[in-house]
Design a protein around this motif. Structure first.
Motif, mmCIF file in Angstrom:
data_model
loop_
_atom_site.group_PDB
_atom_site.id
_atom_site.type_symbol
_atom_site.label_atom_id
_atom_site.label_comp_id
_atom_site.label_asym_id
_atom_site.label_seq_id
_atom_site.Cartn_x
_atom_site.Cartn_y
_atom_site.Cartn_z
ATOM 1 N N LEU A 17 3.724 -0.780 1.816
ATOM 2 C CA LEU A 17 2.945 -0.167 0.751
ATOM 3 C C LEU A 17 1.502 -0.045 1.220
ATOM 4 C CD1 LEU A 17 2.854 0.811 -2.245
ATOM 5 C CD2 LEU A 17 2.187 -1.539 -2.833
ATOM 6 N N ALA A 18 0.983 1.176 1.208
ATOM 7 C CA ALA A 18 -0.411 1.404 1.596
ATOM 8 C C ALA A 18 -1.012 2.427 0.652
ATOM 9 C CB ALA A 18 -0.489 1.887 3.055
ATOM 10 N N GLY A 19 -2.316 2.533 0.695
ATOM 11 C CA GLY A 19 -3.029 3.484 -0.146
ATOM 12 C C GLY A 19 -4.509 3.187 -0.072
ATOM 13 N N GLY A 26 -3.019 -4.572 -4.603
ATOM 14 C CA GLY A 26 -2.943 -5.999 -4.875
ATOM 15 C C GLY A 26 -2.398 -6.301 -6.257
ATOM 16 N N ALA A 27 -2.792 -5.510 -7.239
ATOM 17 C CA ALA A 27 -2.300 -5.717 -8.610
ATOM 18 C C ALA A 27 -0.806 -5.428 -8.707
ATOM 19 C CB ALA A 27 -3.082 -4.839 -9.582
ATOM 20 N N VAL A 28 -0.351 -4.384 -8.032
ATOM 21 C CA VAL A 28 1.080 -4.052 -8.038
ATOM 22 C C VAL A 28 1.881 -5.158 -7.359
ATOM 23 C CG1 VAL A 28 2.830 -2.455 -7.131
ATOM 24 C CG2 VAL A 28 0.781 -1.554 -8.273
ATOM 25 N N THR A 29 1.411 -5.630 -6.207
ATOM 26 C CA THR A 29 2.156 -6.688 -5.526
ATOM 27 C C THR A 29 2.115 -7.996 -6.304
ATOM 28 O OG1 THR A 29 0.291 -7.141 -4.060
ATOM 29 C CG2 THR A 29 2.006 -5.695 -3.212
ATOM 30 N N SER A 30 1.009 -8.291 -6.986
ATOM 31 C CA SER A 30 0.954 -9.495 -7.831
ATOM 32 C C SER A 30 1.974 -9.397 -8.958
ATOM 33 C CB SER A 30 -0.446 -9.676 -8.424
ATOM 34 O OG SER A 30 -1.351 -10.025 -7.421
ATOM 35 N N TRP A 31 2.096 -8.223 -9.574
ATOM 36 C CA TRP A 31 3.063 -8.014 -10.643
ATOM 37 C C TRP A 31 4.489 -8.215 -10.103
ATOM 38 C CZ3 TRP A 31 7.241 -5.288 -12.279
ATOM 39 C CH2 TRP A 31 7.488 -5.258 -13.656
ATOM 40 N N LEU A 32 4.741 -7.676 -8.915
ATOM 41 C CA LEU A 32 6.063 -7.865 -8.303
ATOM 42 C C LEU A 32 6.333 -9.339 -8.022
ATOM 43 C CD1 LEU A 32 6.236 -4.898 -5.777
ATOM 44 C CD2 LEU A 32 7.617 -5.199 -7.839
ATOM 45 N N ARG A 33 5.333 -10.038 -7.506
ATOM 46 C CA ARG A 33 5.484 -11.465 -7.178
ATOM 47 C C ARG A 33 5.875 -12.250 -8.434
ATOM 48 N NH1 ARG A 33 1.023 -11.924 -4.447
ATOM 49 N NH2 ARG A 33 1.927 -11.863 -2.375
ATOM 50 N N ILE A 41 6.993 -11.046 -0.199
ATOM 51 C CA ILE A 41 5.765 -10.269 -0.010
ATOM 52 C C ILE A 41 4.902 -10.963 1.029
ATOM 53 C CG2 ILE A 41 3.688 -9.358 -1.110
ATOM 54 C CD1 ILE A 41 5.322 -9.325 -3.762
ATOM 55 N N SER A 42 4.572 -10.222 2.061
ATOM 56 C CA SER A 42 3.766 -10.753 3.148
ATOM 57 C C SER A 42 2.380 -11.157 2.673
ATOM 58 C CB SER A 42 3.640 -9.693 4.245
ATOM 59 O OG SER A 42 2.797 -10.143 5.277
ATOM 60 N N VAL A 43 1.847 -12.204 3.274
ATOM 61 C CA VAL A 43 0.475 -12.634 3.023
ATOM 62 C C VAL A 43 -0.305 -12.367 4.307
ATOM 63 C CG1 VAL A 43 -1.053 -14.568 2.456
ATOM 64 C CG2 VAL A 43 1.223 -14.394 1.388
ATOM 65 N N SER A 44 -1.276 -11.453 4.213
ATOM 66 C CA SER A 44 -2.062 -11.062 5.383
ATOM 67 C C SER A 44 -3.095 -12.118 5.740
ATOM 68 C CB SER A 44 -2.795 -9.746 5.100
ATOM 69 O OG SER A 44 -1.892 -8.699 4.893
ATOM 70 N N LEU A 108 5.310 -5.254 2.722
ATOM 71 C CA LEU A 108 3.979 -5.429 3.283
ATOM 72 C C LEU A 108 3.028 -4.588 2.461
ATOM 73 C CD1 LEU A 108 4.385 -4.935 7.153
ATOM 74 C CD2 LEU A 108 4.714 -7.009 5.821
ATOM 75 N N GLU A 109 1.933 -5.171 2.014
ATOM 76 C CA GLU A 109 0.855 -4.439 1.348
ATOM 77 C C GLU A 109 -0.298 -4.414 2.329
ATOM 78 O OE1 GLU A 109 -2.896 -5.392 -1.234
ATOM 79 O OE2 GLU A 109 -1.162 -6.609 -1.749
ATOM 80 N N ILE A 110 -0.517 -3.230 2.956
ATOM 81 C CA ILE A 110 -1.503 -3.143 4.034
ATOM 82 C C ILE A 110 -2.299 -1.848 3.940
ATOM 83 C CG2 ILE A 110 -0.269 -4.690 5.597
ATOM 84 C CD1 ILE A 110 0.960 -2.328 6.976
#
Length: 192
Positions: A17-19, A26-33, A41-44, A108-110
């Protein structure tokens, strides 16, 4: 890769996931978590300063320049980049490979630079671009979060313009009108 089935219902496949900055990755991945714990979900790792409310090892692995240099030198990162002409961010390789080997759906959120590197190393991954509803909304979100000074906001908006132009490089686009809707659309893409 094996044909292991994930709890999301499809063969295990890495999703990237990028953008642009402030689009809400970050908000989308937090909601998914919080709502889909079956997704890994990877932690960079990052050299940027920790913001109020961020927890080391949860939001990021906050490392100094020497530690980041060592991770690059030992090829411990799947991807890494300098973001907003300041801090470095990277994805530790080992945990990604472990999650995929376990058959877990992995995300991955990158940033855009990192997504391009992952495409080179793992072209079988699914690449999803998170887009804002409009440029004006992206600016409103960036200003509204209040975490950057004026110079940093301008630097991030300059980067965002270039990032938005990269949308055609991705396999799918999710427009972030609301966090739950964007997250659920992302889940559907991971299932397909």
């Amino acid at each position: 890769m094996s044909d292991a089935r994930s709890e999301v219902g499809s063969p295990t496949r890495l999703t990237v996931l990028a953008g642009p900055t402030a689009v809400g990755k970050g908000a989308v991945t937090s909601w998914l978590r919080e709502n889909h714990p079956e997704i890994w979900i990877s932690v960079s790792a990052t050299t940027r300063k920790q913001r109020p409310g961020e927890v080391d090892g949860v939001h990021y692995h906050f490392v100094d320049d020497a530690r980041f240099d060592a991770m690059v030198a030992s090829d411990d990162l799947l991807e890494w980049a300098v973001v907003h002409k300041q801090a470095r961010y990277g994805t530790p390789r080992g945990p990604v490979l472990e999650a995929l080997a376990e058959g877990r759906p992995a995300l991955l959120e990158i940033d855009l630079q990192g997504a391009r590197q992952v495409r080179e190393r793992m072209p079988e991954a699914r690449f999803v671009f998170l887009a804002p509803p409009s440029w004006e909304e992206l600016v409103r979100r960036l200003v509204g979060r209040g975490t950057e000074d004026e110079a940093e906001r301008e630097r991030r908006l300059e980067t965002a313009r270039a990032e938005l132009a990269a949308e055609p490089e991705f396999d799918a686009v999710v427009v972030n009108h609301t966090i739950p809707a964007a997250a659920e659309e992302l889940i559907e893409l991971m299932r397909s």
